[in-house]
Design a protein around this motif. Structure first.
Motif, PDB file in Angstrom:
ATOM      1  N   THR A 130       0.823  -1.216   0.000  1.00 29.49           N
ATOM      2  CA  THR A 130       0.000   0.000   0.000  1.00 29.49           C
ATOM      3  C   THR A 130       0.855   1.264   0.000  1.00 29.49           C
ATOM      4  O   THR A 130       0.622   2.185  -0.791  1.00 29.49           O
ATOM      5  N   LYS A 149       3.099   1.353  -3.417  1.00 25.83           N
ATOM      6  CA  LYS A 149       2.459   1.454  -4.726  1.00 25.83           C
ATOM      7  C   LYS A 149       1.225   2.365  -4.734  1.00 25.83           C
ATOM      8  O   LYS A 149       1.110   3.252  -5.577  1.00 25.83           O
ATOM      9  N   LEU A 150       0.309   2.114  -3.792  1.00 24.00           N
ATOM     10  CA  LEU A 150      -0.951   2.853  -3.805  1.00 24.00           C
ATOM     11  C   LEU A 150      -0.801   4.292  -3.323  1.00 24.00           C
ATOM     12  O   LEU A 150      -1.334   5.227  -3.944  1.00 24.00           O
ATOM     13  N   MET A 151      -0.075   4.500  -2.207  1.00 24.82           N
ATOM     14  CA  MET A 151       0.015   5.836  -1.626  1.00 24.82           C
ATOM     15  C   MET A 151       0.654   6.862  -2.566  1.00 24.82           C
ATOM     16  O   MET A 151       0.185   8.008  -2.641  1.00 24.82           O
ATOM     17  N   ILE A 155       0.430   6.983  -5.761  1.00 26.88           N
ATOM     18  CA  ILE A 155      -0.598   7.299  -6.757  1.00 26.88           C
ATOM     19  C   ILE A 155      -1.628   8.250  -6.163  1.00 26.88           C
ATOM     20  O   ILE A 155      -2.022   9.248  -6.781  1.00 26.88           O
ATOM     21  N   LEU A 156      -2.076   7.952  -4.933  1.00 20.54           N
ATOM     22  CA  LEU A 156      -3.066   8.812  -4.271  1.00 20.54           C
ATOM     23  C   LEU A 156      -2.496  10.204  -3.990  1.00 20.54           C
ATOM     24  O   LEU A 156      -3.180  11.215  -4.192  1.00 20.54           O
TER      25      LEU A 156
END
Length: 636
Positions: A260, A263-265, A267-268
């Motif tokens: 998370t 990779k995800l953070m 992007i957010l």
């Protein structure tokens, strides 16, 4: 008859012990609350003023505003640390609460919404969790008192910094509470439906806690130890299955967490307008530390040495051993030996009675100290106490000591150990807290704070030589000016640690170091004068020659906006223009020369007009057509 007498004596003994434990807890709780609200103890980390000023000067009201700004790592982290967005989310709420409370009631340096978690919910959940483990009530009271009095816990309520560690620490207590119910229901029936619910709640709670602070990673180790403890009486094959299952579950939690934030953070954060173009320094430092310790024996043994020094430092903070080192001469040695012997007796007695449980909790405490060492090796010097950074050691230590005391069940010893531990912990905390504050304000030099824990500086001597400040009185004086500024009155210089007030104030202009309310101004500055005598609460600015008086006071621009010429706390002449900007002035005959403005002001013969050489005019009396628009310099 003899049995009845012994029974009554035992009942009376238990009643006295229970009453004594409640009194000790209540006394500890009141002392902790008193320390939390005391203006000479509570303080604000200066770094926190940066993001709180951001919250104060930006409109954040909708859920979208909160969510977007929670990803604003340049403000809340200053580096691409994307691992704790939930902490930033609640940081915004907490900052808004501080500003609201200060303006509606009265400012306090460390007041926070996390006080609800630390001072109310944590003690309740800890007590209830201990009871679920069938710990007798008196020992539950004593264990809760130990937890509250530790320097680690006290740092969460006395120092105002990030909400991350107070919330992460609360989650650790919550995990213990949930596991206590899991153990309770699995003891009744391994397939109890509520046991299944709690088996899901625990890893879910651990996962959420990770996004408040990286120290919550210790919660995985903590949860595994307690879950293994809950299954310790299972058959070997059942325990092995449980061990493999739990390892898989928490392995998945770790994998999801790192996936998370990696990779995800990013992007957010990029979608919220805060792209990441660099690597978080601490992550790089962590991999270098691991690599060096594997390849270099010296680096490895340096880490081992740091673990040992941290064991000594943490043991000192939690037991009063640190205080004993400050005792002069032979008394120091005697007190140290006494403390070590008492705790050695407690552990040996606990171990002889319950080898498995004693070993488990002993390993848990050592694991927490090892994790603490890894953290401070990355963030600081490698040796640190439980204040703030080592706060997650507090709960394992509390559980160990509570279990140990209840197992040996020596009532007099238990009351004595807890009473002395609480007293010495509180005494030591006040000194450690003062050292923290001194190194952050007088002057700002947190990089050398490690010397306190490394033994290079004596926190007790530092506290003994501190200057007596009237911080509550100064806060009240500041807030009185904030409510009602008066021209030329109460020009004061305040201790640097009260700088947080300028963030909470609605009328303070940080650039000009002054309050402005409509057509009135009062100068207030925050100074570093801790180590020497200096201006302090000067009722009026130093008097200068009479010609200055013609310039001082309120002026009006051609469109009726308010400007000021005033003296600051050192007596220096300053101008605040109609836009709320300030500049130091130098007087030359009938002219004023700003240090950095590209203009010079000349006073008319009747002292009614200031003619600025850039074409602007300031009038002593507002022109007839002037609508008298007061200058609004509120920075909120």
């Amino acid at each position: 008859m003899t049995k009845m007498i012994w029974s009554r004596a035992a009942f009376k003994s238990r009643s006295v012990f229970h009453a004594a434990s409640i009194i000790l807890f209540a006394t500890t709780y009141l002392l902790v609350v008193g320390i939390s609200v005391h203006y000479d103890v509570a303080w604000t980390q200066p770094e926190a003023n940066y993001w709180r000023n951001f919250v104060a000067t930006h409109e954040i009201s909708t859920l979208k505003d909160y969510a977007v700004n929670a990803l604003n790592w340049p403000v809340f982290e200053q580096e691409p640390r994307l691992s704790r967005p939930l902490a930033s989310f609640f940081e915004i709420i907490d900052s808004q609460f501080k500003i609201w409370f200060a303006n509606q009631i009265f400012p306090h340096p460390s007041l926070s919404i996390t006080w609800l978690l630390s001072l109310i919910f944590s003690p309740v959940l800890l007590f209830k969790g201990l009871r679920n483990y069938e710990i007798p009530k008196p020992y539950c009271w004593l264990g809760t008192a130990i937890y509250l009095a530790t320097p680690g816990f006290l740092s969460l309520v006395a120092m105002s910094f990030r909400v991350s560690k107070p919330i992460a620490t609360f989650f650790l207590v919550l995990i213990f509470f949930l596991i206590s119910y899991y153990r309770k229901y699995t003891t009744q029936d391994g397939n109890h439906p509520k046991a299944q619910i709690f088996s899901v709640l625990v890893p879910a709670t651990v996962f959420i806690s990770l996004f408040f602070d990286e120290t919550a990673l210790f919660g995985i180790i903590f949860a595994c130890f307690l879950l293994w403890h809950a299954q310790r009486n299972s058959r070997p094959l059942d325990f092995l299955r449980f061990f493999v299952y739990q390892s898989a579950i928490y392995g998945l939690v770790i994998a999801l967490y790192f996936l998370t934030i990696a990779k995800l953070m990013p992007i957010l954060a990029s979608s919220a307008g805060f792209p990441v173009r660099e690597t978080y320094e601490l992550q790089t430092k962590f991999f270098h530390l691991i690599s060096n310790s594997v390849q270099d024996y010296d680096a490895f043994f340096s880490i081992v040495e740091n673990v040992w020094f941290n064991i000594v430092q943490v043991f000192g903070d939690l037991t009063g051993f640190t205080l004993s080192q400050n005792t002069v001469g032979s008394k120091s040695f005697a007190i140290t030996i006494l403390i070590v012997c008492v705790h050695a007796f407690i552990f040996i007695s606990f171990f002889r009675k319950y080898k498995g449980v004693a070993s488990l909790f002993g390993l848990l405490v050592l694991a927490s100290i090892a994790a603490h060492t890894a953290l401070v090796l990355l963030a600081n010097s490698g040796v640190w106490g439980v204040y703030w950074y080592g706060v997650f050691i507090v709960l394992p230590w509390t559980l160990y000591l509570t279990w140990a005391l209840s197992s040996i069940d020596k009532k007099g010893l238990s009351i004595g150990v807890v009473a002395i531990t609480v007293s010495m912990s509180l005494f030591t905390f006040i000194r450690t807290n003062h050292a923290y504050k001194a190194f952050h304000y007088y002057p700002y030099d947190p990089g050398n704070l490690y010397k306190i824990f490394a033994g290079e500086l004596d926190r007790f001597e530092l506290y003994a030589g501190k200057r007596q400040l009237r911080l509550f009185d100064d806060t009240e004086r500041f807030w009185t000016l904030d409510r009602k500024a008066k021209n030329g009155a109460s020009v004061i210089s305040l201790p640097a640690e009260l700088t947080y007030l300028s963030i909470l104030s609605r009328n303070y202009n940080p650039e000009c170091k002054a309050f402005v309310q409509g057509e009135k101004i009062a100068s207030v500055s925050f100074e570093d004068f801790y180590a020497e005598e200096g201006l302090y609460n000067t009722p009026n600015a130093p008097q200068r020659e009479e010609p200055y008086d013609a310039f001082l006071g309120t002026w009006y621009s051609i469109d009726g906006r308010t400007a000021f010429i005033f003296r600051d706390s050192s007596g220096t002449l300053n101008a605040m223009n109609e836009n709320g900007h300030c500049n130091e002035l130098i007087k030359k005959d009938t002219s004023l020369v700003p240090r950095s403005w590209a203009a010079v002001a000349t006073l008319s013969r009747d002292s009614s007009v200031l003619d600025w050489h850039n074409g602007a005019f300031w009038f002593r009396n507002c022109p007839d057509k002037c609508k008298r628009k007061p200058l609004g310099v509120s920075h909120q």
